[in-house]
Design an enzyme around this catalytic site. Structure first.
Site, PDB file in Angstrom:
ATOM      1  N   GLY A   1     -12.557  -2.140  -8.262  1.00 49.51           N
ATOM      2  CA  GLY A   1     -13.261  -1.486  -9.259  1.00 49.51           C
ATOM      3  C   GLY A   1     -12.741  -1.358 -10.694  1.00 49.51           C
ATOM      4  O   GLY A   1     -13.656  -0.987 -11.404  1.00 49.51           O
TER       5      GLY A   1
ATOM      6  N   GLU B   1       0.916  -1.208  -0.107  1.00 45.80           N
ATOM      7  CA  GLU B   1       0.133  -0.061  -0.061  1.00 45.80           C
ATOM      8  C   GLU B   1       0.732   1.055  -0.016  1.00 45.80           C
ATOM      9  O   GLU B   1       1.932   1.213   0.861  1.00 45.80           O
ATOM     10  CB  GLU B   1      -1.066  -0.072   1.299  1.00 45.80           C
ATOM     11  CG  GLU B   1      -1.516   1.306   1.565  1.00 45.80           C
ATOM     12  CD  GLU B   1      -2.306   2.013   0.439  1.00 45.80           C
ATOM     13  OE1 GLU B   1      -2.141   3.032   0.080  1.00 45.80           O
ATOM     14  OE2 GLU B   1      -3.333   0.942   0.038  1.00 45.80           O
TER      15      GLU B   1
ATOM     16  N   GLY C   1     -10.096   2.948  -0.040  1.00 43.62           N
ATOM     17  CA  GLY C   1     -11.331   3.908   0.020  1.00 43.62           C
ATOM     18  C   GLY C   1     -12.129   3.770   1.084  1.00 43.62           C
ATOM     19  O   GLY C   1     -13.027   4.885   1.396  1.00 43.62           O
TER      20      GLY C   1
ATOM     21  N   GLU D   1     -29.034  10.772  -3.209  1.00 46.34           N
ATOM     22  CA  GLU D   1     -28.492  10.158  -1.871  1.00 46.34           C
ATOM     23  C   GLU D   1     -28.248  11.329  -0.859  1.00 46.34           C
ATOM     24  O   GLU D   1     -27.630  12.302  -1.141  1.00 46.34           O
ATOM     25  CB  GLU D   1     -27.242   9.406  -2.099  1.00 46.34           C
ATOM     26  CG  GLU D   1     -27.164   8.565  -0.699  1.00 46.34           C
ATOM     27  CD  GLU D   1     -25.849   7.700  -1.156  1.00 46.34           C
ATOM     28  OE1 GLU D   1     -26.192   6.415  -1.630  1.00 46.34           O
ATOM     29  OE2 GLU D   1     -24.917   8.038  -1.120  1.00 46.34           O
TER      30      GLU D   1
ATOM     31  N   HIS E   1     -16.176   7.770  -7.737  1.00 47.08           N
ATOM     32  CA  HIS E   1     -16.496   6.537  -7.668  1.00 47.08           C
ATOM     33  C   HIS E   1     -15.935   5.793  -9.069  1.00 47.08           C
ATOM     34  O   HIS E   1     -16.808   5.777 -10.110  1.00 47.08           O
ATOM     35  CB  HIS E   1     -18.133   6.172  -7.683  1.00 47.08           C
ATOM     36  CG  HIS E   1     -18.694   6.518  -6.388  1.00 47.08           C
ATOM     37  ND1 HIS E   1     -19.853   6.997  -6.442  1.00 47.08           N
ATOM     38  CD2 HIS E   1     -18.054   6.124  -5.256  1.00 47.08           C
ATOM     39  CE1 HIS E   1     -20.047   7.212  -4.896  1.00 47.08           C
ATOM     40  NE2 HIS E   1     -19.026   6.629  -4.537  1.00 47.08           N
TER      41      HIS E   1
END
Length: 544
Positions: free
Chosen positions: A512, A90, A157, A400, A484
């Site tokens: 993703g 990381e 995230g 949202e 996103h």
């Protein structure tokens, strides 16, 4: 003059009054070159844990996982449980939590702890902030036509997201994935598995009815008056920590407009508290923060070669290493994974990658909006999203309930995050002169999704009698960002249906990047995690 026109000036005064006098805390009299070491010294005093020496990863591991976000963390845990020695790399730091210390900065007056090696940021409030260069938790990557927000910390995230984890409707999932993944399988097995592991549930009534969530109740009231039915959102937040904030037992964070740059007290049940913690507890997985992966390649014998730069939180290079592994799992997020793969294909390091690598990228249709409240009342800025609505009168989209990032006090505005079912896709390209990987996002696409979202928000404002017209200030429909990013190594194209990369056995996409640009009008985190659970299970069961 009609009522909304009359209160247009009220909205302007509220917002300008809230942000116009802000002086970013990093704006000191000293020149930046002189001020930066002073800030680094402060960070070392405030969060000494991230300055501690980091052990060197082994030269060879059976499996290497690049990244530590949702897909990477799932991979690390399940590999370790299967007895596979696993190294997790990381680039960001491993940030602690503390009930009273300010581990993370806020996005109202941010400092360098907030952003990954950047010195300025202009968020949805349109107020520019400047601060010291440092290895903070949010990377705001700028491409042509779009800014991309992504995590840069152990936990990826999960440290900086909104906490909402929602499954899409089957019809939209099937539309996006085109039959490559069976929604029924996710719905029966993997969505429930993730919900249980991450303790997802809606906001409890006592939290919802507390003062910091006045804005949530006002938002719900408006959408009901406009004919919509608000649906509760499942959330990753630990409600007992918020209760502690409300009672004064811990420092306020999630009830005080803090989320995008982390929650110091651990209110967000991020991956450090579950998947990653459990992976390391097996003794077969180890997370190495401060290790940025620069290139990946595969040797003739099948081993993968990973070149890494070890970084100090200030950005200073501590060293460079070359590591090897038998199996390589990419979980660096849509942008990070796509960059590594595109660069490897174009430089010949992974020559068998197909033409679909780098393709299918999208923004999940993200749009930020704000409308005025319907009455003069104090609205809090609690962070967890209580609810959402759906509209398909034009482009299918959800709105949202959101807090207002960067303004932790009352402005009379009700914020929303829209996610529009946008078919637009972009492709990553490689620049051989610089070695860089980038993309261009069409303004037309952002204009269309912004217009669709704004139309729904204005309809609600009109029907609910909202007093202030915030869109006139340019606050809403910030068309140049996404939180996103999705796609770039899509399932069924660059990989098989389980993330096995075509052309290079032992190479997998687990994040993703595997999703074709959208998760069907909802936040992607639940689907990314569920797909990773599905895919790693199939890979381990098959042995490859």
């Amino acid at each position: 003059m009609d009522r909304r026109a009359l209160f247009k000036a009220v909205g302007a005064a509220a917002l300008i009054g809230a942000v116009g006098s802000v002086v970013p805390r990093a704006e000191v009299a000293l020149p930046r070159a002189a001020a930066e070491p002073l800030w680094h010294e402060l960070f070392a005093q405030w969060v000494p844990e991230i300055f501690a020496p980091v052990p060197a990863p082994p030269e060879h591991t059976e499996a290497i996982v690049i990244g530590s976000g949702f897909g990477a963390a799932v991979s690390a845990l399940r590999l370790a449980e299967a007895g596979v020695a696993t190294t997790v790399l990381e680039r960001g730091s491993r940030w602690p939590n503390d009930p009273w210390r300010e581990i993370f900065t806020g996005d109202d007056l941010p400092d360098g702890r907030g952003f990954w090696h950047s010195t300025s940021f202009t968020g949805v409030t349109k107020v520019p902030m400047r601060f010291a260069d440092f290895g903070g938790v949010l990377d705001c990557t700028r491409f042509q036509g779009i800014d991309v927000w992504r995590g840069a910390a152990v936990g990826g995230g999960s440290v900086v997201f909104s906490g909402a984890m929602i499954a899409p409707e089957r019809r939209f999932f099937d539309h996006v994935f085109g039959g490559v993944v069976d929604f029924g399988e996710l719905d029966r097995v993997y969505y429930p598995r993730v919900r249980g592991k991450l303790r997802l549930d809606p906001m409890p009534g006592d939290i919802y009815h507390s003062a910091p969530f006045t804005h949530s109740r006002a938002w719900d009231d408006q959408v009901r008056r406009a004919g919509y039915r608000p649906v509760p959102n499942d959330s990753i937040f630990t409600w007992d920590v918020l209760r502690g904030e409300l009672s004064g037992a811990v420092r306020a964070s999630a009830i005080a407009g803090r989320s995008n740059l982390g929650n110091s007290n651990g209110a967000k049940f991020d991956l450090n508290q579950n998947y990653l913690k459990e992976a390391e507890a097996t003794g077969r997985a180890k997370v190495y923060p401060g290790h940025r992966v620069d290139t990946i390649a595969q040797e003739a014998g099948g081993r993968f070669v990973v070149t890494v730069t070890q970084l100090h939180p200030t950005g200073a290079v501590r060293g460079k290493r070359t590591l090897t592994c038998d199996k390589l799992f990419l979980g660096a997020g849509s942008v990070g994974t796509s960059e590594l793969l595109v660069r490897a294909r174009e430089t010949g390091a992974l020559p068998e990658l197909n033409e679909h690598v780098g393709d299918g990228w999208g923004t999940n249709g993200d749009v930020v909006l704000a409308r005025g409240a319907s009455s003069v009342a104090g609205n809090g800025q609690g962070v967890p999203s209580a609810s959402r609505i759906f509209d398909d009168t034009g482009m299918a989209l959800s709105l949202e309930n959101w807090y207002i990032p960067g303004i932790p006090f009352e402005t009379g505005a009700l914020a929303s995050l829209a996610m529009v079912l946008d078919p637009t896709r972009a492709r990553f390209g490689y620049d051989p002169a610089s070695g860089g990987v980038g993309l261009s996002w069409p303004r037309r696409a952002q204009d269309e999704v912004s217009a669709a979202a704004r139309e729904v928000d204005r309809r609600i404002a009109d029907r609910a009698g909202a007093m202030a017209e915030y869109s006139a200030l340019g606050y809403d429909a910030n068309a140049l960002f996404t939180a996103h990013p999705l796609g770039g190594a899509v399932l069924g194209r660059a990989t098989d249906a389980y993330g096995r990369v075509h052309g290079h056995r032992g190479l997998y996409v687990m994040d993703g990047a595997a999703i074709p640009g959208s998760t069907g009008t909802v936040n992607p985190s639940l689907t990314i995690t569920a797909l990773a659970e599905r895919n790693i299970e199939a890979i381990i069961r098959a042995g490859h």
